[in-house]
Design a protein around this motif. Structure first.
Motif, PDB file in Angstrom:
ATOM      1  N   PHE A   9       2.334  -6.070   0.779  1.00 15.22           N
ATOM      2  CA  PHE A   9       3.099  -5.025   0.096  1.00 15.22           C
ATOM      3  C   PHE A   9       3.006  -3.742   1.309  1.00 15.22           C
ATOM      4  N   GLY A  10       4.130  -3.230   1.445  1.00 11.97           N
ATOM      5  CA  GLY A  10       4.030  -1.828   2.194  1.00 11.97           C
ATOM      6  C   GLY A  10       4.855  -2.234   3.731  1.00 11.97           C
ATOM      7  N   LEU A  11       4.518  -1.379   4.421  1.00 10.82           N
ATOM      8  CA  LEU A  11       5.403  -1.412   5.745  1.00 10.82           C
ATOM      9  C   LEU A  11       4.636  -2.311   6.877  1.00 10.82           C
ATOM     10  N   ASN A  12       5.219  -3.348   7.404  1.00 12.76           N
ATOM     11  CA  ASN A  12       4.453  -4.246   8.206  1.00 12.76           C
ATOM     12  C   ASN A  12       5.347  -4.252   9.570  1.00 12.76           C
ATOM     13  N   PHE A  13       4.760  -4.016  10.422  1.00 19.17           N
ATOM     14  CA  PHE A  13       5.383  -3.854  11.961  1.00 19.17           C
ATOM     15  C   PHE A  13       4.340  -4.372  12.985  1.00 19.17           C
ATOM     16  N   GLU A  14       4.720  -4.497  14.199  1.00 15.58           N
ATOM     17  CA  GLU A  14       3.861  -4.812  15.196  1.00 15.58           C
ATOM     18  C   GLU A  14       3.266  -3.552  15.797  1.00 15.58           C
ATOM     19  N   ARG A  15       1.936  -3.439  16.113  1.00 17.10           N
ATOM     20  CA  ARG A  15       1.435  -2.392  16.716  1.00 17.10           C
ATOM     21  C   ARG A  15       1.490  -2.706  18.131  1.00 17.10           C
ATOM     22  N   HIS A  16       2.476  -2.739  18.981  1.00 16.01           N
ATOM     23  CA  HIS A  16       2.700  -3.318  20.302  1.00 16.01           C
ATOM     24  C   HIS A  16       1.447  -2.622  21.295  1.00 16.01           C
ATOM     25  N   MET A  20       5.774   3.530  18.342  1.00 19.33           N
ATOM     26  CA  MET A  20       5.890   5.013  18.919  1.00 19.33           C
ATOM     27  C   MET A  20       5.699   6.113  18.058  1.00 19.33           C
ATOM     28  N   MET A  21       6.298   6.109  16.912  1.00 21.28           N
ATOM     29  CA  MET A  21       6.401   7.275  15.759  1.00 21.28           C
ATOM     30  C   MET A  21       4.929   7.299  15.305  1.00 21.28           C
ATOM     31  N   GLU A  22       4.239   6.123  14.975  1.00 23.59           N
ATOM     32  CA  GLU A  22       2.970   6.230  14.364  1.00 23.59           C
ATOM     33  C   GLU A  22       1.824   6.811  15.164  1.00 23.59           C
ATOM     34  N   ARG A  23       1.919   6.516  16.628  1.00 26.65           N
ATOM     35  CA  ARG A  23       0.756   7.177  17.295  1.00 26.65           C
ATOM     36  C   ARG A  23       1.191   8.461  17.175  1.00 26.65           C
ATOM     37  N   ARG A  24       2.048   8.994  17.296  1.00 28.33           N
ATOM     38  CA  ARG A  24       2.287  10.496  17.427  1.00 28.33           C
ATOM     39  C   ARG A  24       2.029  11.130  16.112  1.00 28.33           C
ATOM     40  N   LEU A  25       2.285  10.585  15.032  1.00 29.20           N
ATOM     41  CA  LEU A  25       2.342  11.030  13.717  1.00 29.20           C
ATOM     42  C   LEU A  25       0.748  11.152  13.345  1.00 29.20           C
ATOM     43  N   LEU A  26      -0.027  10.168  13.754  1.00 31.54           N
ATOM     44  CA  LEU A  26      -1.473  10.457  13.591  1.00 31.54           C
ATOM     45  C   LEU A  26      -2.003  11.463  14.354  1.00 31.54           C
ATOM     46  N   ILE A  27      -1.575  11.673  15.278  1.00 29.69           N
ATOM     47  CA  ILE A  27      -2.203  13.137  16.043  1.00 29.69           C
ATOM     48  C   ILE A  27      -1.632  14.433  15.409  1.00 29.69           C
ATOM     49  N   ALA A  28      -0.249  14.410  15.131  1.00 33.47           N
ATOM     50  CA  ALA A  28       0.337  15.374  14.536  1.00 33.47           C
ATOM     51  C   ALA A  28      -0.599  15.587  13.120  1.00 33.47           C
ATOM     52  N   ARG A  29      -1.019  14.679  12.547  1.00 33.63           N
ATOM     53  CA  ARG A  29      -1.674  14.949  11.220  1.00 33.63           C
ATOM     54  C   ARG A  29      -3.155  15.789  11.594  1.00 33.63           C
ATOM     55  N   GLU A  30      -3.867  15.444  12.732  1.00 34.10           N
ATOM     56  CA  GLU A  30      -4.775  16.169  13.054  1.00 34.10           C
ATOM     57  C   GLU A  30      -4.532  17.554  13.384  1.00 34.10           C
ATOM     58  N   LEU A  66       8.437   5.020   4.495  1.00 31.01           N
ATOM     59  CA  LEU A  66       7.273   4.253   4.408  1.00 31.01           C
ATOM     60  C   LEU A  66       6.139   4.713   5.210  1.00 31.01           C
ATOM     61  N   LEU A  67       6.358   4.988   6.638  1.00 34.38           N
ATOM     62  CA  LEU A  67       5.509   5.195   7.553  1.00 34.38           C
ATOM     63  C   LEU A  67       4.910   6.518   7.066  1.00 34.38           C
ATOM     64  N   LEU A  68       5.687   7.373   6.785  1.00 35.73           N
ATOM     65  CA  LEU A  68       5.171   8.790   6.396  1.00 35.73           C
ATOM     66  C   LEU A  68       4.150   8.562   5.082  1.00 35.73           C
ATOM     67  N   GLU A  69       4.722   7.886   4.220  1.00 35.92           N
ATOM     68  CA  GLU A  69       3.525   7.459   3.040  1.00 35.92           C
ATOM     69  C   GLU A  69       2.429   7.094   3.325  1.00 35.92           C
ATOM     70  N   GLN A  70       2.315   6.134   4.204  1.00 34.34           N
ATOM     71  CA  GLN A  70       1.100   5.409   4.662  1.00 34.34           C
ATOM     72  C   GLN A  70       0.533   6.405   5.437  1.00 34.34           C
ATOM     73  N   THR A  71       0.970   7.079   6.297  1.00 32.51           N
ATOM     74  CA  THR A  71       0.227   8.203   7.237  1.00 32.51           C
ATOM     75  C   THR A  71      -0.330   9.366   6.633  1.00 32.51           C
ATOM     76  N   PHE A  72       0.271  10.038   5.508  1.00 31.62           N
ATOM     77  CA  PHE A  72       0.084  11.160   4.913  1.00 31.62           C
ATOM     78  C   PHE A  72      -0.369  11.006   3.364  1.00 31.62           C
ATOM     79  N   LEU A  73      -1.216  10.137   3.247  1.00 27.96           N
ATOM     80  CA  LEU A  73      -1.700   9.711   1.860  1.00 27.96           C
ATOM     81  C   LEU A  73      -1.914  11.009   0.888  1.00 27.96           C
ATOM     82  N   GLY A  74      -1.432  10.958  -0.355  1.00 35.01           N
ATOM     83  CA  GLY A  74      -1.582  12.075  -1.191  1.00 35.01           C
ATOM     84  C   GLY A  74      -1.125  13.371  -1.023  1.00 35.01           C
ATOM     85  N   CYS A  75      -0.090  13.370  -0.080  1.00 39.55           N
ATOM     86  CA  CYS A  75       0.718  14.532   0.223  1.00 39.55           C
ATOM     87  C   CYS A  75       2.093  14.320  -0.709  1.00 39.55           C
TER      88      CYS A  75
END
Length: 704
Positions: A35-42, A201-211, A234-243
């Protein structure tokens, strides 16, 4: 899995049956999605650094010959040695991840290799100023940084971790029309992995943006269209839990974009990720009902009887009672006392000339009133409650407060005994709706055509509406006079322009950090390569996004003049109308990201390029210490630098006299002496040990 498919193809070439069996099992496994967003972490992306000198030990790619329009060799090599033969410098290369001296090793002309940084590599960033414009006095400086945005985000983890109030980004929409690159290649529409590459590409940048975002109160704003909006959500939901996350639909092209056998698209989407206690500030414009922006707005009367299923008699104390209605006028006569749950309403006697009504449904079910009797008496006496055909109505506390403060104007009483009141045009505060319909958000008139006024005939594809960006930010930074706003897909620089206009509207000191690379448009690259040019050449770089579009646009917005020195024609519209030629009273400086070595940093050899980082961390305001101070220390408006501990007494005296000092940088390897000096600094001044803080930050920030 993209790597796994390559291996299966190799197996099939050697053993067709084994390859077919492996492929069958692979498809069976890949169909079992959790369940959830599944994609390749290239594999981490890689960026070419054409302006970086090639050194022994560098990771490089081999470039095609000048004048060739063919793709370069995608393989990565390590420079084992730089030699000189026949008057030319050559680089001896070994394949990456292979032992030196293998048969694949090769010699290549030094100017035919380019340094490459993979995003799993540790970087030590610096900045080189490439110009500035100053019209804002002592205001903080807006900054435009030319560099790979992932690496710039890493750099900001040292200068702005947890300090950013808002991030606004307009990432590539992944249309398949050469709108973005992955590992130096455009991602085409027929790429089987284009969605997962985009997500990686987006996940790597959003994780730093969160910091970087303030965890207590900040917002991330992301625009997108229908190509990726579901995956992004879905990526935002996974990256910013509880927001708290909401999506708004914005009409950007009322005429619609025609497509074959598809609905004509008029809109795009904006995601708002609200972090911590982030608040949406109401305004006089709800972004949808045009009549509520320019006209008087009547106050809103609310029904007193509650309608929720759980609001039945007995659910709350004191909110079941009689309201007595004058038989002759139909107005509220008086208000009874709260009734115990066991009292029959038929036993309640009304005053002479009045009748009793209760909070009952048309079918006779006993509910509750919305307020207690004492409050209703107060409202009824002042005309803030009324009876309309036995329906009791009232004004909420916010409206009553605005009437009593004079914000809402009362012009009399209506036939039911209630006040006649209205908000004067533009004063009623409204919450924005989830569909925005505004002429100002038209991406052509307020985006493309507006941009041309500032940079003449220079073109940029699909710039955002200046006013749409302005509106989106205003809802969150309206009450933050010194907010820091970041845009790491800044493109034409609309976000910086919008922040500067917001400052003019309320006289605040917000600052924007814009990040963009200097990529040359796809349609222009072939022509430039055919002329023998490459990235890194001055004749190539002059056409890049940062140098050709972003910097000129920001400079023009401040000075009021186009790149060729002519006054900008036309005027701003909507919220704040004035001639564009007046410019804006703001400051901005432009930088290019550099890549330093730890040895150069720790031995002061890179100070000129680290200096802007010290200034950025101190708030990007006031003077900057660009050179190592000859006297061993220096104190400017926002920060101080001590490089000779023997001069600490003089430094501390100067720091004590400085007003607005935020940071004291102390260069020492001695932790005990550092702590001793830190304790002697004025209260509220942060002590930072150089270069330990800088080097440690990036060593730990490494990883994918």
């Amino acid at each position: 899995m993209s790597r796994l498919t390559d291996l299966i193809a190799q197996a099939r070439a050697k053993n067709p049956q084994m390859g077919a069996d492996l492929e069958r099992e692979f498809k069976a496994l890949s169909s079992r999605l959790s369940f959830g967003l599944n994609f390749e972490r290239h594999r981490p992306e890689a960026v070419e650094l054409p302006q970086r000198p090639v050194r022994r030990g560098d990771k490089v790619r081999v470039l095609p010959e000048r004048g060739s329009t063919k793709k370069g060799d995608p393989r990565l090599w390590v420079v084992s040695k730089i030699v000189k033969e026949g008057g030319k410098k050559l680089a001896e290369l070994d394949p990456l991840d292979a032992e030196a001296g293998t048969a694949d090793a090769q010699k290549v002309a030094l100017d035919n290799v380019v340094v490459v940084a993979e995003f799993r590599d540790t970087i030590y960033p610096g900045l080189v100023s490439t110009g500035k414009v100053a019209r804002g006095g002592d205001k903080p400086c807006h900054t435009v940084i030319n560099g790979e945005n992932y690496h710039v985000l890493k750099a900001l983890t040292w200068t702005h971790r947890g300090k950013v109030d808002a991030i606004y980004i307009d990432p590539p929409y992944n249309t398949g029309a050469k709108d973005w690159k992955y590992n130096n290649d455009y991602v085409e529409g027929d790429d089987l992995y284009r969605h997962s590459k985009w997500l990686a590409m987006m996940e790597r940048r959003l994780l730093i943006a969160r910091e970087l975002l303030n965890p207590a109160d900040s917002v991330l704003i992301v625009t997108i269209d229908e190509k990726e909006y579901m995956r992004l959500g879905l990526l935002l939901e996974q990256t910013f839990l509880g927001c708290t996350i909401q999506m708004v639909s914005v009409v950007i092209n009322p005429q619609g974009t025609g497509r074959n056998n598809e609905f004509s698209r008029t809109n795009e989407f904006i995601y708002f990720v609200m972090i911590g206690s982030a608040k949406i500030y109401a305004s006089a414009d709800n972004m949808f009902d045009r009549d509520e922006r320019g006209d008087d707005v009547d106050v809103e009367w609310r029904n007193l009887r509650r309608r929720e299923r759980e609001s039945i008699r007995g659910a709350r104390p004191n909110q079941f009672y009689a309201v007595f209605i004058d038989k002759a006028t139909g107005r509220i006569h008086s208000v009874g006392k709260s009734l115990p749950d066991d009292v029959d309403t038929s036993t309640v006697k009304a005053p002479s000339g009045a009748r009793a009504i209760f909070p009952t449904t048309p079918k006779g079910k006993e509910m509750l009133w919305g307020i207690v009797p004492e409050r209703l008496r107060y409202l009824a006496e002042r005309g803030y409650a009324r009876a309309v055909n036995d329906n009791i109505q009232f004004l909420n506390q916010g409206t009553v407060s605005r009437i009593e403060s004079g914000t809402v104007v009362v012009s009399g009483r209506d036939e039911y005994g209630g006040v006649i009141a209205h908000y004067p045009a533009g004063t009623k505060l409204l919450m924005p709706k989830t569909v925005w319909v505004r002429d100002s958000h038209n991406s052509q008139s307020s985006g493309s055509l507006l941009l041309k006024l500032f940079i003449s005939e220079r073109t940029f594809p699909f710039p955002k509406s200046l006013y749409a960006v302005e509106d989106a930010l205003r809802f969150f930074i309206k009450e933050k006079p010194e907010a820091v706003i970041l845009d790491f897909f800044s493109g034409s620089g609309t976000t910086a322009h919008a922040v500067m206009r917001l400052n003019r509207q309320d006289g605040r000191r917000r600052q924007c950090i814009c990040v963009t690379n200097n990529e040359v448009a796809a349609e222009e690259q072939s022509a430039l390569r055919a002329k023998g040019l490459r990235p890194g050449d001055a004749q190539w770089e002059q056409w890049g996004i940062c140098d050709y579009i972003t910097k000129p646009r920001v400079q023009a917005a401040i000075t009021g003049k186009t790149p060729d020195g002519k006054p900008i024609k036309g005027g701003y519209k909507f919220t704040d109308e004035f001639p564009m030629a007046e410019g804006l009273e703001e400051n901005a400086e432009f930088f290019t990201l550099t890549y330093e070595t730890p040895v150069a940093v720790s031995h002061h050899m890179a100070f000129a390029r680290i200096a802007p980082m010290l200034w950025l961390r101190a708030g990007s305001s006031g003077r900057r210490i660009d050179k190592l101070p000859a006297k061993g220390w220096e104190v400017v408006e926002a920060y101080g630098l001590l490089i000779e501990l023997d001069r600490a007494t003089d430094f501390l005296k100067a720091a004590g006299k400085a007003k607005g000092l935020r940071i004291a940088y102390i260069v020492t390897d001695d932790e005990r002496r550092f702590q001793a000096l830190a304790r002697r600094l004025p209260e509220g001044v942060e002590a930072i040990r150089l270069y330990e803080s800088y080097l440690t930050n990036f060593a730990f920030a490494n990883g994918d």
